[in-house]
Design an enzyme around this catalytic site. Structure first.
Site, PDB file in Angstrom:
ATOM      1  N   ASP A   1       0.781  -1.239   0.000  1.00 29.77           N
ATOM      2  CA  ASP A   1       0.000   0.000   0.000  1.00 29.77           C
ATOM      3  C   ASP A   1       0.813   1.289   0.000  1.00 29.77           C
ATOM      4  O   ASP A   1       0.292   2.364  -0.300  1.00 29.77           O
ATOM      5  CB  ASP A   1      -0.991   0.001   1.183  1.00 29.77           C
ATOM      6  CG  ASP A   1      -0.318  -0.270   2.533  1.00 29.77           C
ATOM      7  OD1 ASP A   1       0.808   0.216   2.760  1.00 29.77           O
ATOM      8  OD2 ASP A   1      -0.938  -0.974   3.369  1.00 29.77           O
TER       9      ASP A   1
ATOM     10  N   HIS B   1       6.651  -7.815  -1.347  1.00 33.41           N
ATOM     11  CA  HIS B   1       5.563  -8.204  -2.248  1.00 33.41           C
ATOM     12  C   HIS B   1       5.197  -7.117  -3.245  1.00 33.41           C
ATOM     13  O   HIS B   1       4.081  -7.108  -3.774  1.00 33.41           O
ATOM     14  CB  HIS B   1       4.340  -8.654  -1.429  1.00 33.41           C
ATOM     15  CG  HIS B   1       4.589  -9.903  -0.623  1.00 33.41           C
ATOM     16  ND1 HIS B   1       3.820 -10.294   0.448  1.00 33.41           N
ATOM     17  CD2 HIS B   1       5.557 -10.858  -0.748  1.00 33.41           C
ATOM     18  CE1 HIS B   1       4.294 -11.427   0.952  1.00 33.41           C
ATOM     19  NE2 HIS B   1       5.356 -11.788   0.250  1.00 33.41           N
TER      20      HIS B   1
ATOM     21  N   CYS C   1       6.857  -5.731 -22.661  1.00 33.58           N
ATOM     22  CA  CYS C   1       8.220  -5.168 -22.748  1.00 33.58           C
ATOM     23  C   CYS C   1       8.894  -5.074 -21.378  1.00 33.58           C
ATOM     24  O   CYS C   1      10.077  -4.766 -21.290  1.00 33.58           O
ATOM     25  CB  CYS C   1       8.209  -3.794 -23.427  1.00 33.58           C
ATOM     26  SG  CYS C   1       7.487  -2.487 -22.416  1.00 33.58           S
TER      27      CYS C   1
ATOM     28  N   THR D   1       1.325  -9.463  11.123  1.00 33.21           N
ATOM     29  CA  THR D   1       1.298 -10.485  10.069  1.00 33.21           C
ATOM     30  C   THR D   1       0.866 -11.820  10.656  1.00 33.21           C
ATOM     31  O   THR D   1       1.242 -12.156  11.777  1.00 33.21           O
ATOM     32  CB  THR D   1       2.663 -10.625   9.362  1.00 33.21           C
ATOM     33  OG1 THR D   1       2.576 -11.690   8.398  1.00 33.21           O
ATOM     34  CG2 THR D   1       3.820 -10.900  10.307  1.00 33.21           C
TER      35      THR D   1
ATOM     36  N   ASN E   1       0.758  -8.030  17.754  1.00 36.98           N
ATOM     37  CA  ASN E   1      -0.414  -8.561  17.047  1.00 36.98           C
ATOM     38  C   ASN E   1      -1.503  -8.790  18.096  1.00 36.98           C
ATOM     39  O   ASN E   1      -1.217  -9.319  19.168  1.00 36.98           O
ATOM     40  CB  ASN E   1      -0.027  -9.905  16.380  1.00 36.98           C
ATOM     41  CG  ASN E   1      -1.011 -10.326  15.301  1.00 36.98           C
ATOM     42  OD1 ASN E   1      -2.217 -10.290  15.498  1.00 36.98           O
ATOM     43  ND2 ASN E   1      -0.471 -10.729  14.158  1.00 36.98           N
TER      44      ASN E   1
HETATM   45  C1  BJW Z   1      -3.277  -6.700  13.402  1.00 38.77           C
HETATM   46  C2  BJW Z   1      -4.200  -5.674  13.534  1.00 38.77           C
HETATM   47  C3  BJW Z   1      -3.776  -4.476  14.152  1.00 38.77           C
HETATM   48  C4  BJW Z   1      -5.165  -7.361  12.540  1.00 38.77           C
HETATM   49  N1  BJW Z   1      -2.519  -4.370  14.569  1.00 38.77           N
HETATM   50  N2  BJW Z   1      -2.036  -6.564  13.844  1.00 38.77           N
HETATM   51  C5  BJW Z   1       6.345 -23.347   2.068  1.00 38.77           C
HETATM   52  C6  BJW Z   1       5.252 -24.134   2.429  1.00 38.77           C
HETATM   53  C7  BJW Z   1       4.036 -23.989   1.778  1.00 38.77           C
HETATM   54  C8  BJW Z   1       3.876 -23.076   0.750  1.00 38.77           C
HETATM   55  C9  BJW Z   1       4.955 -22.308   0.381  1.00 38.77           C
HETATM   56  C10 BJW Z   1       6.174 -22.456   1.025  1.00 38.77           C
HETATM   57  N3  BJW Z   1       7.044 -21.574   0.466  1.00 38.77           N
HETATM   58  C11 BJW Z   1       6.402 -20.886  -0.496  1.00 38.77           C
HETATM   59  C12 BJW Z   1       5.133 -21.314  -0.563  1.00 38.77           C
HETATM   60  C13 BJW Z   1       4.078 -20.843  -1.475  1.00 38.77           C
HETATM   61  C14 BJW Z   1       3.483 -19.517  -1.084  1.00 38.77           C
HETATM   62  C15 BJW Z   1       2.978 -19.571   0.374  1.00 38.77           C
HETATM   63  O1  BJW Z   1       3.553 -19.058   1.285  1.00 38.77           O
HETATM   64  N4  BJW Z   1       1.831 -20.202   0.561  1.00 38.77           N
HETATM   65  C16 BJW Z   1       1.253 -20.344   1.905  1.00 38.77           C
HETATM   66  C17 BJW Z   1       0.070 -19.384   2.073  1.00 38.77           C
HETATM   67  C18 BJW Z   1       0.846 -21.765   2.085  1.00 38.77           C
HETATM   68  N5  BJW Z   1       4.441 -18.437  -1.242  1.00 38.77           N
HETATM   69  C19 BJW Z   1       4.698 -17.891  -2.430  1.00 38.77           C
HETATM   70  O2  BJW Z   1       4.186 -18.315  -3.446  1.00 38.77           O
HETATM   71  C20 BJW Z   1       5.688 -16.745  -2.469  1.00 38.77           C
HETATM   72  N6  BJW Z   1       6.711 -16.968  -3.444  1.00 38.77           N
HETATM   73  C21 BJW Z   1       7.672 -17.893  -3.244  1.00 38.77           C
HETATM   74  O3  BJW Z   1       7.721 -18.566  -2.234  1.00 38.77           O
HETATM   75  O4  BJW Z   1       8.607 -17.953  -4.251  1.00 38.77           O
HETATM   76  C22 BJW Z   1       9.735 -18.837  -4.087  1.00 38.77           C
HETATM   77  C23 BJW Z   1      10.828 -18.207  -3.256  1.00 38.77           C
HETATM   78  C24 BJW Z   1      11.410 -18.919  -2.237  1.00 38.77           C
HETATM   79  C25 BJW Z   1      12.442 -18.358  -1.483  1.00 38.77           C
HETATM   80  C26 BJW Z   1      12.872 -17.076  -1.764  1.00 38.77           C
HETATM   81  C27 BJW Z   1      12.281 -16.350  -2.765  1.00 38.77           C
HETATM   82  C28 BJW Z   1      11.235 -16.926  -3.509  1.00 38.77           C
HETATM   83  C29 BJW Z   1       4.986 -15.472  -2.876  1.00 38.77           C
HETATM   84  C30 BJW Z   1       3.992 -15.009  -1.870  1.00 38.77           C
HETATM   85  C31 BJW Z   1       3.225 -13.797  -2.400  1.00 38.77           C
HETATM   86  C32 BJW Z   1       2.130 -13.340  -1.455  1.00 38.77           C
HETATM   87  N7  BJW Z   1       1.296 -12.399  -2.120  1.00 38.77           N
HETATM   88  C33 BJW Z   1       0.235 -11.743  -1.396  1.00 38.77           C
HETATM   89  C34 BJW Z   1      -0.529 -10.839  -2.368  1.00 38.77           C
HETATM   90  C35 BJW Z   1       0.296  -9.595  -2.699  1.00 38.77           C
HETATM   91  C36 BJW Z   1      -0.386  -8.693  -3.643  1.00 38.77           C
HETATM   92  C37 BJW Z   1      -1.651  -8.089  -3.076  1.00 38.77           C
HETATM   93  O5  BJW Z   1      -1.635  -7.355  -2.081  1.00 38.77           O
HETATM   94  O6  BJW Z   1      -2.687  -8.369  -3.665  1.00 38.77           O
HETATM   95  O7  BJW Z   1       0.795 -10.974  -0.322  1.00 38.77           O
HETATM   96  S1  BJW Z   1      -0.856 -12.871  -0.551  1.00 38.77           S
HETATM   97  C38 BJW Z   1      -1.094 -11.869   0.882  1.00 38.77           C
HETATM   98  O8  BJW Z   1      -0.524 -12.530   2.041  1.00 38.77           O
HETATM   99  C39 BJW Z   1      -0.216 -10.616   0.653  1.00 38.77           C
HETATM  100  C40 BJW Z   1       0.392 -10.406   2.020  1.00 38.77           C
HETATM  101  O9  BJW Z   1       1.563  -9.612   1.912  1.00 38.77           O
HETATM  102  C41 BJW Z   1       0.635 -11.823   2.486  1.00 38.77           C
HETATM  103  C42 BJW Z   1       0.810 -11.955   3.961  1.00 38.77           C
HETATM  104  O10 BJW Z   1      -0.349 -11.635   4.642  1.00 38.77           O
HETATM  105  P1  BJW Z   1      -0.270 -10.821   6.001  1.00 38.77           P
HETATM  106  O11 BJW Z   1       0.369  -9.518   5.762  1.00 38.77           O
HETATM  107  O12 BJW Z   1       0.346 -11.668   7.038  1.00 38.77           O
HETATM  108  O13 BJW Z   1      -1.800 -10.516   6.290  1.00 38.77           O
HETATM  109  P2  BJW Z   1      -2.912 -11.454   7.002  1.00 38.77           P
HETATM  110  O14 BJW Z   1      -4.234 -10.919   6.627  1.00 38.77           O
HETATM  111  O15 BJW Z   1      -2.670 -12.875   6.744  1.00 38.77           O
HETATM  112  O16 BJW Z   1      -2.679 -11.239   8.564  1.00 38.77           O
HETATM  113  C43 BJW Z   1      -2.979 -10.010   9.188  1.00 38.77           C
HETATM  114  C44 BJW Z   1      -2.512 -10.098  10.642  1.00 38.77           C
HETATM  115  O17 BJW Z   1      -2.688  -8.815  11.225  1.00 38.77           O
HETATM  116  C45 BJW Z   1      -3.301 -11.094  11.515  1.00 38.77           C
HETATM  117  O18 BJW Z   1      -2.399 -11.887  12.254  1.00 38.77           O
HETATM  118  C46 BJW Z   1      -4.112 -10.195  12.457  1.00 38.77           C
HETATM  119  O19 BJW Z   1      -4.277 -10.773  13.753  1.00 38.77           O
HETATM  120  C47 BJW Z   1      -3.236  -8.969  12.530  1.00 38.77           C
HETATM  121  N8  BJW Z   1      -3.922  -7.702  12.852  1.00 38.77           N
HETATM  122  N9  BJW Z   1      -5.416  -6.065  13.060  1.00 38.77           N
HETATM  123  C48 BJW Z   1      -1.682  -5.397  14.453  1.00 38.77           C
HETATM  124  N10 BJW Z   1      -4.640  -3.389  14.351  1.00 38.77           N
HETATM  125 ZN    ZN Z   2       5.259  -2.426 -22.879  1.00 32.60          ZN
END
Ligand code: BJW
Ligand code: ZN
Length: 237
Positions: free
Chosen positions: A101, A116, A127, A185, A210
Site C-alpha cells: 500500500d 511483495h 516489454c 502479520t 499482534n
Molecule cells: C493486526 C491488527 C492491528 C489485525 N494491529 N495486527 C512453504 C510451504 C508452503 C507453501 C509455500 C512455502 N514456500 C512458499 C510457498 C508458497 C506460497 C505460500 O507461502 N503459501 C502459503 C500461504 C501456504 N508463497 C509464495 O508463493 C511466495 N513466493 C515464493 O515462495 O517464491 C519462491 C521463493 C522462495 C524463497 C525465496 C524467494 C522466492 C509469494 C507469496 C506472495 C504473497 N502475495 C500476497 C498478495 C500480494 C499482492 C496483493 O496485495 O494483492 O501478499 S498474498 C497476501 O498474504 C499478501 C500479504 O503480503 C501476504 C501476507 O499476509 P499478512 O500480511 O500476514 O496478512 P494477514 O491478513 O494474513 O494477517 C494479518 C494479521 O494482522 C493477523 O495476524 C491479524 O491478527 C493482525 N492484525 N489487526 C496489528 N490493528
Molecule cells: Zn510495454
C-alpha cells in the site's frame, strides 16, 4: 514487558522490522485473512496468482483498482510514525514490509524493502517496462502500455519469486538485527515469515506485535497483544 521491549529498542544498535497487513488495519486497509479479511469474499487463487491474471485480467484488475481507490483514501497512523522515529534514532535499521500500500513511505520511512511489490507500480507483460501510477481509479481496465502490451500490478503473486534485492537485504537484516519486530502479520506466507526464524536463530530478540496469536508466538522473546498503532507508540517513546 512493554518497559523491557522499550529498553531493548533503546539500546540496540541494529533493529529490523517486518510488517504485514495488520500494520495498515488501523488506517482502514483490510487485511487478507481473519474476520473482515479480503480472502473472506475472494479466493486467492482467483485473484492473486499469475494463472488468475492470464485467465481473467479484467476481473483481477477490477479487484486491484478497487483496492487502489480504497488505499488512496487512507492515511498512515501513529504506528507508522513511531517506526519513522525508531529509524531516525537507530544506527542500523531496515523496515521490511509485505504490504503493497505504500503507507510506510507516505509516513516518512526511508529504509524500506517491499517483499511483495507495490500496488502503485504497473508493469508491462510484453516489454517489462514499469512505472508508478498513483491514480486512485484507472481510466481503462485492464490498462495498456505504450507498446500495446497489457499492464499488470507490480505485486508478487503466489508462485512468483520475491524481488531479489529486497529479499537479500531482508535476510541480511534479519541475521544482523539485535531486535527483530514482527508487526501485524499472520506469518503464514513464505518466505516472508521465515525471516523471524532467521532472526531468532541468529540470537535476535524477536518481538511480535499482534492482537492475536500466530505460529510465531510460541518462540518469540516477547508477544505484545494489541493493535499496532497503540503498541508501537508505547514501545517506541
Ligand atoms: C493486526 C491488527 C492491528 C489485525 N494491529 N495486527 C512453504 C510451504 C508452503 C507453501 C509455500 C512455502 N514456500 C512458499 C510457498 C508458497 C506460497 C505460500 O507461502 N503459501 C502459503 C500461504 C501456504 N508463497 C509464495 O508463493 C511466495 N513466493 C515464493 O515462495 O517464491 C519462491 C521463493 C522462495 C524463497 C525465496 C524467494 C522466492 C509469494 C507469496 C506472495 C504473497 N502475495 C500476497 C498478495 C500480494 C499482492 C496483493 O496485495 O494483492 O501478499 S498474498 C497476501 O498474504 C499478501 C500479504 O503480503 C501476504 C501476507 O499476509 P499478512 O500480511 O500476514 O496478512 P494477514 O491478513 O494474513 O494477517 C494479518 C494479521 O494482522 C493477523 O495476524 C491479524 O491478527 C493482525 N492484525 N489487526 C496489528 N490493528
Ligand atoms: Zn510495454
Amino acid at each position: 514487558m512493554i518497559k523491557e521491549v522499550q529498553s531493548w529498542l533503546r539500546s540496540a544498535r541494529s533493529v529490523a522490522v517486518l510488517t504485514g497487513a495488520g500494520m495498515s488495519a488501523e488506517s482502514g486497509v483490510p487485511t487478507f485473512r481473519g474476520e473482515n479479511g479480503l480472502w473472506r469474499n475472494y479466493r486467492p487463487e482467483d485473484l492473486a496468482t499469475p494463472e488468475a491474471f492470464e485467465r481473467d485480467p479484467k476481473l483481477v484488475w477490477e479487484w486491484y483498482d478497487w483496492r487502489r481507490g480504497l488505499i488512496a483514501a487512507c492515511q498512515p497512523h501513529e504506528g507508522h510514525r513511531a517506526l519513522v522515529l525508531l529509524e531516525e534514532r537507530t544506527l542500523q535499521f531496515l523496515l521490511i514490509t509485505q504490504n503493497v500500500d505504500g503507507l510506510h513511505e507516505r509516513a516518512g520511512s526511508r529504509q524500506v524493502r517491499r517483499l511483495h511489490g507495490s500496488i502503485w507500480i504497473l508493469r508491462c507483460t510484453r516489454c517489462g517496462d514499469e512505472h508508478e501510477d498513483l491514480t486512485a481509479r484507472l481510466a481503462d481496465i485492464p490498462p495498456h502500455c505504450a507498446c500495446g502490451g497489457m499492464l499488470r500490478p507490480g505485486v508478487v503473486w503466489f508462485g512468483e519469486t520475491l524481488p531479489e534485492d529486497a529479499w537479500r537485504d531482508a535476510q541480511l537484516a534479519a541475521q544482523q538485527a539485535e531486535v527483530f519486530l514482527v508487526v501485524g502479520t499472520s506469518a503464514v506466507v513464505q518466505p516472508a515469515a521465515s525471516l523471524a526464524l532467521i532472526a531468532s536463530n541468529a540470537s535476535s530478540k524477536v518481538v511480535e506485535v499482534n492482537p492475536d496469536a500466530t505460529p510465531l508466538s510460541s518462540f518469540v522473546a516477547a508477544s505484545l497483544r494489541g493493535p499496532a498503532g497503540q503498541v508501537l507508540s508505547e514501545i517506541i517513546s
